[in-house]
Design a protein around this motif. Structure first.
Motif, PDB file in Angstrom:
ATOM      1  N   ARG A   1      -4.091  14.535  -2.030  1.00 46.29           N
ATOM      2  CA  ARG A   1      -3.929  13.321  -1.235  1.00 46.29           C
ATOM      3  C   ARG A   1      -3.991  12.126  -2.174  1.00 46.29           C
ATOM      4  N   GLN A   2      -3.140  11.155  -1.941  1.00 46.70           N
ATOM      5  CA  GLN A   2      -3.199   9.872  -2.643  1.00 46.70           C
ATOM      6  C   GLN A   2      -2.887   8.795  -1.623  1.00 46.70           C
TER       7      GLN A   2
ATOM      8  N   ASP B   1     -10.055   7.649  -2.468  1.00 49.95           N
ATOM      9  CA  ASP B   1      -8.646   7.343  -2.233  1.00 49.95           C
ATOM     10  C   ASP B   1      -7.751   8.521  -2.593  1.00 49.95           C
ATOM     11  N   THR B   2      -8.227   9.388  -3.469  1.00 53.81           N
ATOM     12  CA  THR B   2      -7.475  10.591  -3.836  1.00 53.81           C
ATOM     13  C   THR B   2      -8.363  11.824  -3.694  1.00 53.81           C
TER      14      THR B   2
ATOM     15  N   TYR C   1      -8.055  16.477  -4.322  1.00 59.38           N
ATOM     16  CA  TYR C   1      -7.206  17.598  -4.704  1.00 59.38           C
ATOM     17  C   TYR C   1      -7.952  18.922  -4.573  1.00 59.38           C
TER      18      TYR C   1
ATOM     19  N   TRP D   1      -3.654  15.964 -13.444  1.00 58.53           N
ATOM     20  CA  TRP D   1      -3.745  15.149 -12.235  1.00 58.53           C
ATOM     21  C   TRP D   1      -4.563  13.891 -12.498  1.00 58.53           C
TER      22      TRP D   1
ATOM     23  N   ALA E   1      -3.275   9.255 -13.125  1.00 61.76           N
ATOM     24  CA  ALA E   1      -3.667   8.247 -12.127  1.00 61.76           C
ATOM     25  C   ALA E   1      -2.828   6.984 -12.289  1.00 61.76           C
TER      26      ALA E   1
ATOM     27  N   PHE F   1       2.972   9.501  -6.416  1.00 60.24           N
ATOM     28  CA  PHE F   1       2.312  10.716  -5.942  1.00 60.24           C
ATOM     29  C   PHE F   1       3.081  11.989  -6.308  1.00 60.24           C
TER      30      PHE F   1
END
Length: 274
Positions: free
Chosen positions: A8-9, A110-111, A113, A133, A137, A141
């Motif tokens: 998610r981002q 905010d992110t 995984y 990953w 940053a 995405f």
């Protein structure tokens, strides 16, 4: 037989996956706008995709959804699953998954995984994916998902070799007709599927991406664009109309902007008239 990242981002959710398995994108990944993303692998149970996304939509955390779904599955020890929700991430590797198998999950706010793999060359595959990953940053995405997948592939990936890869991601307002599909790409049978997936992502971004680095159509640039369009047979009309006609012909209409010309459309126009 598979390695994947579920992430998610911001409001985007997605999965990137590769495997020595035909059409891995038909089995492993799923994502739903505003809800989350799932990867089911290692004797995958495809029903997990809807089951877990429904649980996330009902407000369960990734850990709770995964625990509840696997508790009802007699084959759970053969499964490997990664799940990311709006505020959670989880991964599970059953005790009967073929070695090397394992994963890691993290939610940074905010992110988030979940990275996992089985029949890998070793734990360095997952470690390389997590590092890629985190090091990417700030990048778009879909590009971060691809970077993680490429890092896992470069670290050894599936110990049996390469065959297929896929990337599926959703984000509000993205994609064709702003349908929310940020990327939906599959390489079903290829000698180098992750590299091919990267080529397809670049094409997808060109055809379905939003305008970027828009320059006003004034002065010398307006003259250049008008001349290049005329060479392609798009002339004798308002410049914006001529540009729109050519862009529609080339399938670049998603990148049109009322404020001028998108940088990548300008690059494509220059290449077409080189």
């Amino acid at each position: 037989m598979t390695f994947s990242i579920v992430a998610r981002q911001g409001e985007a959710f997605g999965v990137a996956v590769a495997s020595k398995f035909l059409a891995v994108g038909a089995v492993v990944p799923d994502a739903r706008l505003g809800v989350g993303a799932v990867a089911t692998q290692s004797y995958a149970r495809v029903a997990y995709r809807d089951e877990l996304l429904d649980r996330l939509a009902a407000g369960e955390t990734a850990d709770a959804a995964l625990a509840a779904a696997t508790a009802l599955d007699e084959g759970r020890e053969t499964r490997q699953v990664g799940v990311v929700g709006p505020a959670s991430a989880a991964t599970v590797t059953g005790s009967e998954c073929n070695a090397w198998a394992g994963g890691v999950a993290r939610d940074d706010g905010d992110t988030a995984y979940a990275i996992q793999g089985n029949i890998l060359t070793g734990p360095d595959v997952v470690e390389a994916m997590e590092r890629a990953w985190r090091d990417s940053a700030g990048a778009p995405f879909a590009r971060r998902l691809l970077a993680a997948l490429a890092a896992g592939d470069g670290a050894g990936g599936d110990s049996r070799g390469r065959q297929s890869a896929a990337l599926y991601a959703v984000e509000p307002g993205s994609g064709y007709d702003t349908c929310g599909v940020l990327a939906d790409l599959r390489v079903d049978d290829h000698a180098d599927p992750v590299t091919e997936l990267g080529r397809l992502l670049a094409e997808w971004e060109m055809f379905f991406g939003r305008p970027e680095d828009v320059e006003p159509l004034t002065g010398e640039l307006a003259g250049e664009v008008r001349d290049r369009l005329a060479r392609l047979g798009f002339e004798g009309r308002d410049l914006a109309v001529a540009l729109a006609d050519w862009a529609g012909h080339a399938n670049y209409e998603a990148r049109l902007s009322p404020d001028g010309i998108d940088a990548r459309v300008l690059e494509a126009l220059r290449e077409a008239t080189a």
